[in-house]
Design a protein around this motif. Structure first.
Motif, PDB file in Angstrom:
ATOM      1  N   ILE A   4       0.544  -1.244   0.153  1.00  0.00           N
ATOM      2  CA  ILE A   4      -0.259  -0.343  -0.126  1.00  0.00           C
ATOM      3  C   ILE A   4       1.067   1.332   0.017  1.00  0.00           C
ATOM      4  O   ILE A   4       0.700   2.283  -0.757  1.00  0.00           O
ATOM      5  CB  ILE A   4      -1.204  -0.098   1.203  1.00  0.00           C
ATOM      6  CG1 ILE A   4      -1.983  -0.963   0.835  1.00  0.00           C
ATOM      7  CG2 ILE A   4      -1.565   1.603   1.524  1.00  0.00           C
ATOM      8  CD1 ILE A   4      -2.703  -1.214   2.483  1.00  0.00           C
ATOM      9  N   MET A   5       2.185   1.327   1.184  1.00  0.00           N
ATOM     10  CA  MET A   5       2.783   2.382   0.644  1.00  0.00           C
ATOM     11  C   MET A   5       3.730   2.273  -1.517  1.00  0.00           C
ATOM     12  O   MET A   5       3.383   3.772  -0.829  1.00  0.00           O
ATOM     13  CB  MET A   5       3.136   2.167   1.970  1.00  0.00           C
ATOM     14  CG  MET A   5       3.426   2.147   3.600  1.00  0.00           C
ATOM     15  SD  MET A   5       4.817   2.159   4.516  1.00  0.00           S
ATOM     16  CE  MET A   5       5.817   3.073   3.926  1.00  0.00           C
ATOM     17  N   LEU A   6       3.756   1.624  -0.987  1.00  0.00           N
ATOM     18  CA  LEU A   6       4.488   0.872  -2.175  1.00  0.00           C
ATOM     19  C   LEU A   6       4.077   1.837  -3.515  1.00  0.00           C
ATOM     20  O   LEU A   6       3.752   3.011  -3.875  1.00  0.00           O
ATOM     21  CB  LEU A   6       5.154   0.091  -2.565  1.00  0.00           C
ATOM     22  CG  LEU A   6       6.038   0.124  -4.193  1.00  0.00           C
ATOM     23  CD1 LEU A   6       7.149   1.075  -3.671  1.00  0.00           C
ATOM     24  CD2 LEU A   6       6.567  -1.474  -4.274  1.00  0.00           C
ATOM     25  N   PHE A   7       2.203   1.672  -3.673  1.00  0.00           N
ATOM     26  CA  PHE A   7       1.027   1.844  -4.115  1.00  0.00           C
ATOM     27  C   PHE A   7       0.927   3.062  -3.972  1.00  0.00           C
ATOM     28  O   PHE A   7       1.011   4.044  -5.450  1.00  0.00           O
ATOM     29  CB  PHE A   7      -0.191   1.541  -3.857  1.00  0.00           C
ATOM     30  CG  PHE A   7      -1.076   1.893  -4.907  1.00  0.00           C
ATOM     31  CD1 PHE A   7      -0.943   1.158  -6.438  1.00  0.00           C
ATOM     32  CD2 PHE A   7      -1.596   2.694  -4.315  1.00  0.00           C
ATOM     33  CE1 PHE A   7      -2.153   1.927  -6.962  1.00  0.00           C
ATOM     34  CE2 PHE A   7      -3.555   3.048  -4.925  1.00  0.00           C
ATOM     35  CZ  PHE A   7      -3.159   3.055  -6.472  1.00  0.00           C
ATOM     36  N   ILE A  47      11.534   2.895   1.384  1.00  0.00           N
ATOM     37  CA  ILE A  47      10.485   1.885   1.458  1.00  0.00           C
ATOM     38  C   ILE A  47      12.118   0.873   1.166  1.00  0.00           C
ATOM     39  O   ILE A  47      11.774  -0.201   1.922  1.00  0.00           O
ATOM     40  CB  ILE A  47       9.422   2.076   0.776  1.00  0.00           C
ATOM     41  CG1 ILE A  47       8.738   2.520   1.345  1.00  0.00           C
ATOM     42  CG2 ILE A  47       8.909   0.355  -0.225  1.00  0.00           C
ATOM     43  CD1 ILE A  47       7.215   2.233   0.262  1.00  0.00           C
ATOM     44  N   TYR A  48      12.523   1.551   0.113  1.00  0.00           N
ATOM     45  CA  TYR A  48      13.084  -0.018  -0.467  1.00  0.00           C
ATOM     46  C   TYR A  48      14.509   0.152   0.363  1.00  0.00           C
ATOM     47  O   TYR A  48      14.890  -1.516   0.774  1.00  0.00           O
ATOM     48  CB  TYR A  48      14.278   0.877  -1.737  1.00  0.00           C
ATOM     49  CG  TYR A  48      14.970   0.196  -2.850  1.00  0.00           C
ATOM     50  CD1 TYR A  48      15.207  -1.122  -2.846  1.00  0.00           C
ATOM     51  CD2 TYR A  48      16.659   0.494  -2.428  1.00  0.00           C
ATOM     52  CE1 TYR A  48      15.697  -1.765  -3.895  1.00  0.00           C
ATOM     53  CE2 TYR A  48      18.161  -0.256  -2.866  1.00  0.00           C
ATOM     54  CZ  TYR A  48      17.980  -1.588  -3.259  1.00  0.00           C
ATOM     55  OH  TYR A  48      18.530  -2.462  -3.924  1.00  0.00           O
ATOM     56  N   LEU A  49      14.883   0.951   0.969  1.00  0.00           N
ATOM     57  CA  LEU A  49      16.063   0.354   2.145  1.00  0.00           C
ATOM     58  C   LEU A  49      15.549   0.123   3.426  1.00  0.00           C
ATOM     59  O   LEU A  49      16.034  -1.106   3.786  1.00  0.00           O
ATOM     60  CB  LEU A  49      16.596   1.813   2.535  1.00  0.00           C
ATOM     61  CG  LEU A  49      17.344   2.696   1.766  1.00  0.00           C
ATOM     62  CD1 LEU A  49      18.103   4.069   2.196  1.00  0.00           C
ATOM     63  CD2 LEU A  49      18.681   1.624   1.063  1.00  0.00           C
ATOM     64  N   SER A  50      14.243   0.149   4.218  1.00  0.00           N
ATOM     65  CA  SER A  50      13.843  -0.875   4.970  1.00  0.00           C
ATOM     66  C   SER A  50      13.253  -1.930   4.441  1.00  0.00           C
ATOM     67  O   SER A  50      13.932  -2.973   5.408  1.00  0.00           O
ATOM     68  CB  SER A  50      12.746   0.117   5.473  1.00  0.00           C
ATOM     69  OG  SER A  50      11.394   0.516   4.620  1.00  0.00           O
TER      70      SER A  50
END
Length: 96
Positions: A4-7, A47-50
């Motif tokens: 959802i966060m990525l979207f 988001i990618y790093l987490s």
């Protein structure tokens, strides 16, 4: 939750891109839409790093460079308003 966060971050990116392409009359609106795009890219990077468990040092460098870009854009806006009197982007001719 992660999807959802990525979207939302991808949706934010495309909304900023559409706003940048549609609102080309005023220079301030173009700067605001560029900052919106930068914030969505920062969210994607975070988001990618987490997800992959990396450190957040690269995100601090990214946000520092984006702040420098924003300060440069505001300084160009101030100099444009002082020289031309307004921030209409079509009035500013680069070929004179």
């Amino acid at each position: 939750m992660l999807m959802i966060m990525l979207f939302f971050s991808i949706l934010m990116y495309f909304m900023g891109l559409i706003s940048f392409c549609m609102k080309r009359k005023y220079f301030l609106l173009m700067l605001l839409s560029l900052e919106f795009i930068i914030l969505s890219l920062f969210m994607n990077l975070f988001i990618y790093l987490s997800v992959y468990g990396y450190e957040y040092y690269l995100s601090m460098i990214f946000i520092t460079m984006s702040v420098c870009e924003g300060a440069l854009g505001l300084s160009i806006l101030v100099s444009m308003i002082r020289s031309h009197g307004n921030d209409y982007f079509q009035l500013f001719n680069l070929l004179w």
